[in-house]
Design a protein around this motif. Structure first.
Motif, short mmCIF file in Angstrom:
data_model
loop_
_atom_site.label_atom_id
_atom_site.label_comp_id
_atom_site.label_asym_id
_atom_site.label_seq_id
_atom_site.Cartn_x
_atom_site.Cartn_y
_atom_site.Cartn_z
N VAL A 252 -53.10 1.35 54.45
CA VAL A 252 -52.46 1.71 56.02
C VAL A 252 -51.66 2.75 55.73
CG1 VAL A 252 -51.05 0.80 57.60
CG2 VAL A 252 -53.03 -0.55 56.63
N GLU A 253 -50.80 2.68 54.73
CA GLU A 253 -49.79 3.84 54.43
C GLU A 253 -50.54 5.22 54.11
OE1 GLU A 253 -45.86 5.43 52.01
OE2 GLU A 253 -46.77 3.33 51.62
N ALA A 254 -51.67 5.07 53.34
CA ALA A 254 -52.35 6.38 52.99
C ALA A 254 -53.01 7.10 54.12
CB ALA A 254 -53.42 6.03 51.73
N ALA A 255 -53.78 6.19 55.06
CA ALA A 255 -54.32 6.54 56.30
C ALA A 255 -53.45 7.06 57.41
CB ALA A 255 -55.06 5.31 56.97
N PHE A 256 -52.07 6.51 57.46
CA PHE A 256 -51.14 7.00 58.35
C PHE A 256 -50.61 8.50 57.72
CE2 PHE A 256 -46.55 7.72 59.73
CZ PHE A 256 -46.85 7.47 61.05
N ARG A 257 -50.44 8.67 56.60
CA ARG A 257 -50.05 9.65 55.92
C ARG A 257 -50.94 10.89 56.30
NH1 ARG A 257 -45.46 10.29 52.92
NH2 ARG A 257 -44.55 8.16 52.45
N ALA A 258 -52.32 10.51 55.74
CA ALA A 258 -53.61 11.52 56.12
C ALA A 258 -53.74 11.98 57.62
CB ALA A 258 -54.70 10.99 55.86
N TYR A 259 -53.63 11.13 58.40
CA TYR A 259 -53.77 11.49 59.77
C TYR A 259 -52.58 12.60 60.17
CZ TYR A 259 -57.48 8.49 60.51
OH TYR A 259 -58.68 7.86 60.66
N ARG A 260 -51.37 12.23 59.70
CA ARG A 260 -49.94 12.72 59.98
C ARG A 260 -50.15 14.19 59.44
NH1 ARG A 260 -45.93 12.64 63.61
NH2 ARG A 260 -44.20 12.67 62.13
N ALA A 261 -50.84 14.31 58.24
CA ALA A 261 -51.01 15.72 57.74
C ALA A 261 -51.91 16.48 58.53
CB ALA A 261 -51.44 15.42 56.46
N GLN A 262 -52.64 15.99 59.17
CA GLN A 262 -53.63 16.72 60.11
C GLN A 262 -53.23 16.87 61.44
OE1 GLN A 262 -56.00 18.56 59.04
NE2 GLN A 262 -55.78 17.78 56.96
N VAL A 267 -50.66 7.40 65.56
CA VAL A 267 -52.00 6.81 64.82
C VAL A 267 -51.97 5.22 65.25
CG1 VAL A 267 -52.89 6.04 62.77
CG2 VAL A 267 -51.71 8.27 62.89
N LEU A 268 -52.97 5.00 65.92
CA LEU A 268 -53.44 3.80 66.47
C LEU A 268 -54.24 2.96 65.31
CD1 LEU A 268 -54.60 4.30 69.97
CD2 LEU A 268 -52.17 4.20 69.24
N PHE A 269 -53.79 1.75 64.99
CA PHE A 269 -54.68 0.77 63.99
C PHE A 269 -55.25 -0.18 64.97
CE2 PHE A 269 -51.60 2.91 61.32
CZ PHE A 269 -52.45 3.10 60.17
N ASP A 288 -41.74 -1.12 57.18
CA ASP A 288 -41.39 -0.53 55.91
C ASP A 288 -41.68 0.80 55.66
OD1 ASP A 288 -40.21 -3.35 55.50
OD2 ASP A 288 -42.24 -3.76 54.18
N LEU A 289 -42.52 1.62 56.43
CA LEU A 289 -42.80 3.03 56.28
C LEU A 289 -41.81 3.97 56.33
CD1 LEU A 289 -46.45 3.45 57.73
CD2 LEU A 289 -45.69 3.59 55.28
N PRO A 290 -41.58 4.70 55.34
CA PRO A 290 -40.37 5.90 55.48
C PRO A 290 -41.05 6.70 56.54
CG PRO A 290 -41.65 6.09 53.61
CD PRO A 290 -42.21 4.81 54.00
N PHE A 291 -40.15 7.60 57.11
CA PHE A 291 -40.49 8.72 57.87
C PHE A 291 -41.49 9.64 57.47
CE2 PHE A 291 -40.00 12.81 60.23
CZ PHE A 291 -40.67 12.50 61.35
N VAL A 292 -42.66 10.05 58.09
CA VAL A 292 -43.59 10.74 57.65
C VAL A 292 -43.80 12.01 58.32
CG1 VAL A 292 -45.99 11.33 57.04
CG2 VAL A 292 -45.15 8.83 56.50
N GLU A 293 -43.44 13.20 57.88
CA GLU A 293 -43.36 14.69 58.78
C GLU A 293 -44.94 14.79 59.16
OE1 GLU A 293 -40.95 16.39 59.52
OE2 GLU A 293 -39.28 15.98 58.41
N ARG A 294 -44.73 15.35 60.25
CA ARG A 294 -46.29 15.84 60.83
C ARG A 294 -46.71 17.16 60.47
NH1 ARG A 294 -47.21 19.11 64.77
NH2 ARG A 294 -45.27 18.77 65.89
N GLY A 295 -47.93 17.53 60.16
CA GLY A 295 -48.40 18.61 59.63
C GLY A 295 -48.94 19.42 60.88
N GLU A 296 -49.81 20.24 60.54
CA GLU A 296 -50.83 20.87 61.37
C GLU A 296 -52.18 20.66 61.08
OE1 GLU A 296 -49.91 22.00 64.54
OE2 GLU A 296 -47.46 21.68 64.20
N PRO A 297 -53.12 20.62 61.89
CA PRO A 297 -54.52 20.30 61.72
C PRO A 297 -55.23 21.53 60.80
CG PRO A 297 -54.14 20.82 64.17
CD PRO A 297 -52.98 20.44 63.37
#
Length: 315
Positions: A252-262, A267-269, A288-297
């Protein structure tokens, strides 16, 4: 520490599409989502399936909540007559004032349209009619003999990244809703949405919403996998673009980070089991997830140079 406004926006869909899910179970999920760390309560739409009908389910959610945002992900409008579509949306906006994110799409299941008696070839034109109908009741006043009530404040998200879908986005929408795509494929839709927005001279940036399925179990071949296989029969995204299941805390964390990076703003689960324990588990993970910065696609165009086309999926 992130700014107060900089929080992880993690939404969760109701298990209204899980076979055997009861009304009592849906009410439990609705109340717990309202009390949890989630930004949105989502509901998916199907026609030929065992799911609970989307707008009635969202109306129930509106009655049982007052905080969480309600999101259709996505409402298949062309399966309904345009006056009914507009009236349902305006009514739901009145039941949840300021909390409705209306994600709309035309869908890609031929059997849905056959069952609804709607011509498959007309689905795009019907969607255009429906978006115009919403615009017409946005400032409805008085008691004119027309479809109503007046449409309150809503966020409108468009599904798909074909040329017609992008046109709808820049003419009517506030952002993109993307369903069940790998992060690297979501990047293509997000990139197209941002570029279309900029080309149209719209201010700011479109909101970008991604989604994927999840399960607390880390074991492949389980009931969650069987549920997803059932859900994807008779349509759904092509196999080479489907996100698959985000499994376990790390998944779940990896998916959230990957979508945020793009570039995903939210993100909906999507649950594959209706056990409230699955929701409780996701709430703990999300909290528990730390804040994840948003990237650009930043799509990798080389991925599909020799493979299947990434042309938009919605006409």
């Amino acid at each position: 520490m992130p700014h107060e406004a900089e929080t992880n926006r993690i939404g969760v869909l109701l298990p209204n599409g899980v076979p055997g899910c009861t009304g009592d179970t849906l009410r439990t999920w609705i109340r717990e989502i309202e009390d949890g760390p989630f930004s949105s309560l989502g509901v998916a739409d199907r026609y030929v399936y065992v799911n609970h009908e989307i707008m009635m389910t969202m109306a129930a959610a509106a009655a049982l909540t007052g905080r969480v945002r309600l999101m259709s992900a996505a409402f298949l409008g062309p399966l309904r007559p345009t006056p009914l579509f507009a009236k349902q949306v305006a009514t739901l906006a009145a039941l949840a004032p300021g909390r409705l994110s209306l994600g709309v799409a035309i869908g890609n299941r031929v059997n849905d349209y056959a069952a609804a008696g709607v011509q498959w070839e007309r689905r795009g034109r019907i969607m255009d009619e429906q978006l115009r109908a919403l615009a017409e009741i946005r400032d409805l006043k008085g008691e004119d003999n027309t479809v109503g009530p007046e449409l309150g404040d809503i966020e409108l998200l468009i599904g798909g990244a074909s040329d017609p879908a992008l046109r709808r986005l820049v003419e009517h929408g506030d952002g993109l809703v993307s369903g069940g795509l790998k992060p690297e494929v979501f990047a293509f839709e997000a990139f197209a949405a941002v570029k279309a927005w900029e080309a149209a001279g719209r201010p700011g940036r479109p909101r970008l919403v991604a989604s994927t399925w999840y399960a607390s179990s880390e074991k492949p071949g389980d009931l969650a996998e069987a549920r997803l296989d059932s859900y994807l029969k008779n349509g759904g995204p092509p196999g080479h673009v489907i996100s698959g299941i985000a499994r376990g805390r790390d998944g779940v964390e990896a998916a959230f980070r990957a979508y945020r990076a793009q570039g995903a703003d939210e993100v909906l689960f999507f649950p594959l089991l209706d056990d409230p324990a699955e929701l409780d588990w996701l709430a703990r993970v999300a909290g528990d997830l730390p804040f994840v910065e948003r990237g650009e696609p930043t799509p990798d165009f080389s991925l599909f140079e020799r493979g299947p086309s990434m042309k938009g999926r919605h006409a």
